[in-house]
Design a protein around this motif. Structure first.
Motif, PDB file in Angstrom:
ATOM      1  N   ASP A 121       0.816  -1.131   0.141  1.00  0.00           N
ATOM      2  CA  ASP A 121      -0.077  -0.056   0.022  1.00  0.00           C
ATOM      3  C   ASP A 121       1.189   1.129   0.055  1.00  0.00           C
ATOM      4  N   ARG A 122       1.706   1.200   1.012  1.00  0.00           N
ATOM      5  CA  ARG A 122       2.816   2.468   0.821  1.00  0.00           C
ATOM      6  C   ARG A 122       3.433   2.680  -0.551  1.00  0.00           C
ATOM      7  N   GLU A 171      -1.732  14.789   0.366  1.00  0.00           N
ATOM      8  CA  GLU A 171      -3.062  15.101  -0.274  1.00  0.00           C
ATOM      9  C   GLU A 171      -3.772  13.612  -0.486  1.00  0.00           C
ATOM     10  N   HIS A 172      -2.998  12.638  -0.839  1.00  0.00           N
ATOM     11  CA  HIS A 172      -3.593  11.211  -1.287  1.00  0.00           C
ATOM     12  C   HIS A 172      -3.912  10.631   0.252  1.00  0.00           C
ATOM     13  N   LEU A 173      -3.240  10.886   1.088  1.00  0.00           N
ATOM     14  CA  LEU A 173      -3.767  10.360   2.549  1.00  0.00           C
ATOM     15  C   LEU A 173      -4.956  10.916   2.984  1.00  0.00           C
ATOM     16  N   GLU A 174      -5.055  12.404   2.768  1.00  0.00           N
ATOM     17  CA  GLU A 174      -6.363  12.987   3.063  1.00  0.00           C
ATOM     18  C   GLU A 174      -7.538  12.425   2.374  1.00  0.00           C
ATOM     19  N   ASP A 175      -7.182  12.284   1.027  1.00  0.00           N
ATOM     20  CA  ASP A 175      -8.215  11.632   0.178  1.00  0.00           C
ATOM     21  C   ASP A 175      -8.599  10.291   0.717  1.00  0.00           C
ATOM     22  N   LEU A 176      -7.710   9.430   1.106  1.00  0.00           N
ATOM     23  CA  LEU A 176      -7.960   8.060   1.328  1.00  0.00           C
ATOM     24  C   LEU A 176      -8.742   8.203   2.843  1.00  0.00           C
ATOM     25  N   ALA A 177      -8.669   9.240   3.574  1.00  0.00           N
ATOM     26  CA  ALA A 177      -9.245   9.333   4.989  1.00  0.00           C
ATOM     27  C   ALA A 177     -10.533   9.663   4.757  1.00  0.00           C
ATOM     28  N   SER A 178     -10.908  10.566   3.866  1.00  0.00           N
ATOM     29  CA  SER A 178     -12.082  11.215   3.649  1.00  0.00           C
ATOM     30  C   SER A 178     -13.054  10.084   3.457  1.00  0.00           C
ATOM     31  N   PRO A 179     -14.520  10.317   3.919  1.00  0.00           N
ATOM     32  CA  PRO A 179     -15.687   9.344   3.563  1.00  0.00           C
ATOM     33  C   PRO A 179     -16.109   9.331   2.091  1.00  0.00           C
TER      34      PRO A 179
END
Length: 185
Positions: A117-118, A177-185
């Protein structure tokens, strides 16, 4: 407590004079404790160390030719015993570790999935960088010198470091940004 000279203390020690032994302890025990502190001897071993120094003095007091050298003799003996104790504990620790079963160093399925994943996340963020940044970071990872990187990218050697820093900052921002996209519902 009497105050005898070192010569008198050594002579009385030879006669097994308890008062002289008490004065020796009172006068010089701090030298032994200082050596223990310096060598980071465990508190549990301090009493054994002190006793070993005094036993060594009882066994060797006749070999001290210059009574004024008694504090130095105690310091040296304490130092040597501290070194021996430290080595002994290190050896015991190594022996204890050698008896432990070796852990399986292969990553388990969960670790492999996290790594994958990383890696995917980094590749995705890397792909969004400008081509010049991708080339610079790729060349930098190839462990070639600044002269070769500068020649390949038409960059002055002095600007490679600052440019690399800006590219890495962009990569970090894209990863965030990609981590934020993954964390948002």
């Amino acid at each position: 407590m009497q105050h005898w000279s070192e010569r008198e203390l050594l002579d009385r020690l030879a006669l097994a004079d308890n008062a002289a032994a008490r004065e020796l302890v009172g006068r010089y025990e701090r030298i032994i404790v200082g050596a223990a502190v310096k060598h980071r001897i465990r508190r549990a071993d301090l009493d054994d160390l002190i006793q070993s120094v005094w036993l060594a003095l009882l066994a060797e007091h006749r070999t001290i030719r210059t009574p004024e050298a008694l504090p130095g003799w105690i310091r040296t003996t304490a130092h040597r015993l501290c070194v021996r104790l430290t080595r002994q504990h290190r050896t015991e620790l190594c022996a204890d570790l050698a008896e432990l079963p070796l852990a399986d160093e292969r990553p388990g399925p969960e670790q492999l999935a996290v790594r994958a994943d990383r890696a995917h996340l980094v590749r995705t963020a890397f792909a969004t960088l400008p081509q010049r940044c991708r080339r610079l970071l790729t060349l930098d990872l190839s462990h070639i010198g600044y002269a070769e990187i500068g020649g390949a990218l038409a960059l002055a050697e002095g600007s490679i470091g600052p440019t690399r820093r800006r590219c890495l900052d962009r990569l970090r921002a894209r990863l965030a940004e990609h981590l934020e996209d993954l964390a948002s519902p």
